[in-house]
Scaffold this motif. Structure first.
Motif, PDB file in Angstrom:
ATOM      1  N   PRO A  52       0.848  -8.033  -9.525  1.00  0.00           N
ATOM      2  CA  PRO A  52      -0.592  -7.939  -9.293  1.00  0.00           C
ATOM      3  C   PRO A  52      -1.047  -9.080  -8.391  1.00  0.00           C
ATOM      4  O   PRO A  52      -0.375 -10.107  -8.274  1.00  0.00           O
ATOM      5  N   ASP A  53      -2.210  -8.891  -7.754  1.00  0.00           N
ATOM      6  CA  ASP A  53      -2.821  -9.972  -6.983  1.00  0.00           C
ATOM      7  C   ASP A  53      -3.750 -10.735  -7.928  1.00  0.00           C
ATOM      8  O   ASP A  53      -3.562 -10.698  -9.139  1.00  0.00           O
ATOM      9  N   SER A  54      -4.761 -11.411  -7.408  1.00  0.00           N
ATOM     10  CA  SER A  54      -5.642 -12.232  -8.242  1.00  0.00           C
ATOM     11  C   SER A  54      -6.209 -11.396  -9.394  1.00  0.00           C
ATOM     12  O   SER A  54      -6.845 -10.370  -9.169  1.00  0.00           O
ATOM     13  N   LEU A  55      -5.990 -11.848 -10.605  1.00  0.00           N
ATOM     14  CA  LEU A  55      -6.311 -11.045 -11.780  1.00  0.00           C
ATOM     15  C   LEU A  55      -7.776 -11.180 -12.200  1.00  0.00           C
ATOM     16  O   LEU A  55      -8.344 -12.275 -12.189  1.00  0.00           O
ATOM     17  N   THR A  56      -8.357 -10.044 -12.565  1.00  0.00           N
ATOM     18  CA  THR A  56      -9.727 -10.013 -13.066  1.00  0.00           C
ATOM     19  C   THR A  56      -9.734  -9.387 -14.450  1.00  0.00           C
ATOM     20  O   THR A  56      -8.740  -8.805 -14.883  1.00  0.00           O
ATOM     21  N   ASN A  57     -10.853  -9.496 -15.137  1.00  0.00           N
ATOM     22  CA  ASN A  57     -10.922  -9.069 -16.534  1.00  0.00           C
ATOM     23  C   ASN A  57     -11.815  -7.857 -16.744  1.00  0.00           C
ATOM     24  O   ASN A  57     -12.617  -7.814 -17.678  1.00  0.00           O
ATOM     25  N   ASP A  58     -11.698  -6.852 -15.886  1.00  0.00           N
ATOM     26  CA  ASP A  58     -12.454  -5.622 -16.063  1.00  0.00           C
ATOM     27  C   ASP A  58     -12.047  -4.945 -17.376  1.00  0.00           C
ATOM     28  O   ASP A  58     -10.927  -5.116 -17.861  1.00  0.00           O
ATOM     29  N   THR A  59     -12.953  -4.169 -17.933  1.00  0.00           N
ATOM     30  CA  THR A  59     -12.693  -3.571 -19.245  1.00  0.00           C
ATOM     31  C   THR A  59     -12.176  -2.144 -19.184  1.00  0.00           C
ATOM     32  O   THR A  59     -11.619  -1.649 -20.164  1.00  0.00           O
ATOM     33  N   LYS A  60     -12.364  -1.473 -18.045  1.00  0.00           N
ATOM     34  CA  LYS A  60     -11.936  -0.085 -17.927  1.00  0.00           C
ATOM     35  C   LYS A  60     -10.968   0.104 -16.766  1.00  0.00           C
ATOM     36  O   LYS A  60     -11.082  -0.578 -15.741  1.00  0.00           O
ATOM     37  N   VAL A  61     -10.048   1.043 -16.927  1.00  0.00           N
ATOM     38  CA  VAL A  61      -9.116   1.380 -15.854  1.00  0.00           C
ATOM     39  C   VAL A  61      -9.915   1.980 -14.695  1.00  0.00           C
ATOM     40  O   VAL A  61     -10.770   2.844 -14.891  1.00  0.00           O
ATOM     41  N   SER A  62      -9.637   1.494 -13.481  1.00  0.00           N
ATOM     42  CA  SER A  62     -10.282   2.012 -12.277  1.00  0.00           C
ATOM     43  C   SER A  62      -9.200   2.462 -11.295  1.00  0.00           C
ATOM     44  O   SER A  62      -8.001   2.367 -11.580  1.00  0.00           O
ATOM     45  N   THR A  63      -9.618   2.943 -10.146  1.00  0.00           N
ATOM     46  CA  THR A  63      -8.652   3.391  -9.139  1.00  0.00           C
ATOM     47  C   THR A  63      -7.894   2.197  -8.587  1.00  0.00           C
ATOM     48  O   THR A  63      -8.485   1.158  -8.267  1.00  0.00           O
ATOM     49  N   TYR A  64      -6.580   2.343  -8.494  1.00  0.00           N
ATOM     50  CA  TYR A  64      -5.766   1.277  -7.910  1.00  0.00           C
ATOM     51  C   TYR A  64      -4.692   1.888  -7.030  1.00  0.00           C
ATOM     52  O   TYR A  64      -4.419   3.082  -7.100  1.00  0.00           O
ATOM     53  N   GLU A  65      -4.105   1.052  -6.196  1.00  0.00           N
ATOM     54  CA  GLU A  65      -3.074   1.508  -5.265  1.00  0.00           C
ATOM     55  C   GLU A  65      -1.818   0.649  -5.440  1.00  0.00           C
ATOM     56  O   GLU A  65      -1.902  -0.546  -5.752  1.00  0.00           O
ATOM     57  N   ILE A  66      -0.662   1.280  -5.212  1.00  0.00           N
ATOM     58  CA  ILE A  66       0.626   0.603  -5.349  1.00  0.00           C
ATOM     59  C   ILE A  66       1.324   0.576  -3.996  1.00  0.00           C
ATOM     60  O   ILE A  66       1.394   1.596  -3.302  1.00  0.00           O
ATOM     61  N   TYR A  67       1.849  -0.588  -3.614  1.00  0.00           N
ATOM     62  CA  TYR A  67       2.557  -0.752  -2.349  1.00  0.00           C
ATOM     63  C   TYR A  67       3.908  -1.421  -2.604  1.00  0.00           C
ATOM     64  O   TYR A  67       4.057  -2.208  -3.547  1.00  0.00           O
ATOM     65  N   PRO A  68       4.891  -1.146  -1.759  1.00  0.00           N
ATOM     66  CA  PRO A  68       6.195  -1.798  -1.923  1.00  0.00           C
ATOM     67  C   PRO A  68       6.132  -3.302  -1.693  1.00  0.00           C
ATOM     68  O   PRO A  68       6.901  -4.055  -2.295  1.00  0.00           O
ATOM     69  N   SER A  69       5.220  -3.742  -0.819  1.00  0.00           N
ATOM     70  CA  SER A  69       5.086  -5.153  -0.469  1.00  0.00           C
ATOM     71  C   SER A  69       3.603  -5.476  -0.293  1.00  0.00           C
ATOM     72  O   SER A  69       2.778  -4.565  -0.126  1.00  0.00           O
ATOM     73  N   PRO A  70       3.236  -6.750  -0.305  1.00  0.00           N
ATOM     74  CA  PRO A  70       1.828  -7.116  -0.129  1.00  0.00           C
ATOM     75  C   PRO A  70       1.285  -6.629   1.213  1.00  0.00           C
ATOM     76  O   PRO A  70       1.982  -6.651   2.224  1.00  0.00           O
ATOM     77  N   ILE A  71       0.023  -6.192   1.208  1.00  0.00           N
ATOM     78  CA  ILE A  71      -0.649  -5.808   2.444  1.00  0.00           C
ATOM     79  C   ILE A  71      -1.720  -6.837   2.810  1.00  0.00           C
ATOM     80  O   ILE A  71      -2.437  -6.672   3.792  1.00  0.00           O
ATOM     81  N   ARG A  72      -1.814  -7.891   1.994  1.00  0.00           N
ATOM     82  CA  ARG A  72      -2.745  -8.986   2.246  1.00  0.00           C
ATOM     83  C   ARG A  72      -2.016 -10.296   1.997  1.00  0.00           C
ATOM     84  O   ARG A  72      -0.986 -10.327   1.322  1.00  0.00           O
ATOM     85  N   SER A  73      -2.555 -11.369   2.520  1.00  0.00           N
ATOM     86  CA  SER A  73      -1.991 -12.686   2.246  1.00  0.00           C
ATOM     87  C   SER A  73      -2.393 -13.123   0.843  1.00  0.00           C
ATOM     88  O   SER A  73      -3.588 -13.198   0.525  1.00  0.00           O
ATOM     89  N   ALA A  74      -1.409 -13.412   0.008  1.00  0.00           N
ATOM     90  CA  ALA A  74      -1.699 -13.839  -1.358  1.00  0.00           C
ATOM     91  C   ALA A  74      -2.432 -15.172  -1.394  1.00  0.00           C
ATOM     92  O   ALA A  74      -3.117 -15.485  -2.376  1.00  0.00           O
ATOM     93  N   ILE A  75      -2.324 -15.957  -0.319  1.00  0.00           N
ATOM     94  CA  ILE A  75      -2.941 -17.281  -0.272  1.00  0.00           C
ATOM     95  C   ILE A  75      -4.261 -17.257   0.482  1.00  0.00           C
ATOM     96  O   ILE A  75      -5.286 -17.766  -0.003  1.00  0.00           O
ATOM     97  N   PHE A  76      -4.292 -16.670   1.658  1.00  0.00           N
ATOM     98  CA  PHE A  76      -5.446 -16.783   2.548  1.00  0.00           C
ATOM     99  C   PHE A  76      -6.355 -15.547   2.540  1.00  0.00           C
ATOM    100  O   PHE A  76      -7.478 -15.628   3.029  1.00  0.00           O
TER     101      PHE A  76
END
Length: 260
Positions: free
Chosen positions: A195-219
């Motif tokens: 996962p990327d930066s974790l949040t504490n939402d209470t309900k399952v929402s739409t998400y996408e799965i990728y083989p590798s990151p599509i964004r910079s985990a740092i910047f």
């Protein structure tokens, strides 16, 4: 089906417990404090005979104890992580996740050969998108590589996440032929969920799965709700087609709202 969850009392592990119980799956939850876990999860686990709570320190367990707990499990999920305080970040055990994964893998291999397993045990490791998958040829910028190197030196938990994934890649690799994926003679298969930066939402929402990151985990990090990460892990466990798609890989999960 029975699933063993390590770190079941954590922010993500507890959500995974809830989802699996709602889906009718038996859960063995390893926690540090049974009473604290029961109090925090009372509305989900009250009189629930699908849940077995095991109060234990996974690293202090003997191999025989862990092997016994694993008997009858079809999957293991590690949601272990370091507490975000000085003791959790800098004190022992600095390789909590790596050592736990090593112990679990060894215990799975020690399960007697006549145990009733028709399929390898599924091992899911919750990790981080900041962990670069070198074996998949992932590349990052020089600046991100520098920051990650500093994190590796300054924050033991980051190196721990890297080492845990590296252990699975090195010691429990899978081979492929030109026609189909061939299973090595082993009692386990694995997926590392990032996962990327974790949040504490209470309900399952739409998400996408990728083989590798599509964004910079740092910047340019995205967001992943803990409940979405837990949902994806629960689907990996339940859906063999999804498992075959991602086994021996390190998929990245993003909330759909944060993809672009």
């Amino acid at each position: 089906m029975t699933v063993l969850i390590l770190g079941a009392s954590g922010a993500t592990g507890s959500k995974l417990v809830q989802l699996l119980l709602e889906q009718g799956i038996n859960v063995k939850a390893v926690v540090r404090s049974k009473s604290d876990f029961i109090n925090s999860q009372a509305k989900y686990i009250q009189q629930n005979n699908q849940l077995s709570i095991i109060q234990a320190n996974i690293l202090a367990m003997s191999n025989a104890e862990l092997t016994s707990i694993l008997q009858g499990c079809q999957a293991v999920v590690s949601c272990l992580g370091h507490n975000l305080n000085f003791k959790g970040l800098f004190c022992q055990p600095k390789r909590l996740v790596t050592q736990a994964i090593q112990k679990v893998c060894h215990a799975i291999e020690q399960i007697p050969g006549d145990a009733p397993y028709k399929m390898p045990i599924k091992l899911v490791l919750m990790n981080t998108t900041g962990n670069q998958n070198h074996k998949a040829g992932e590349k990052v910028s020089v600046s991100q590589s520098l920051v990650i190197s500093l994190l590796r030196l300054a924050l033991p938990p980051h190196a721990d996440n890297e080492d845990a994934a590296q252990y699975l890649q090195t010691n429990h690799a899978q081979t492929q032929s030109s026609n189909t994926t061939q299973q090595i003679q082993t009692k386990l298969e694995w997926v590392v969920v990032r996962p990327d930066s974790l949040t504490n939402d209470t309900k399952v929402s739409t998400y996408e799965i990728y083989p590798s990151p599509i964004r910079s985990a740092i910047f340019d990090p995205g967001k992943t709700s803990r409940i979405n990460a837990a949902h994806f892990m629960s689907q990996l466990i339940r859906d063999n087609t999804l498992w075959q798609k991602w086994r021996s890989q390190m998929p990245v999960i993003y909330n759909a709202d944060y993809i672009t």
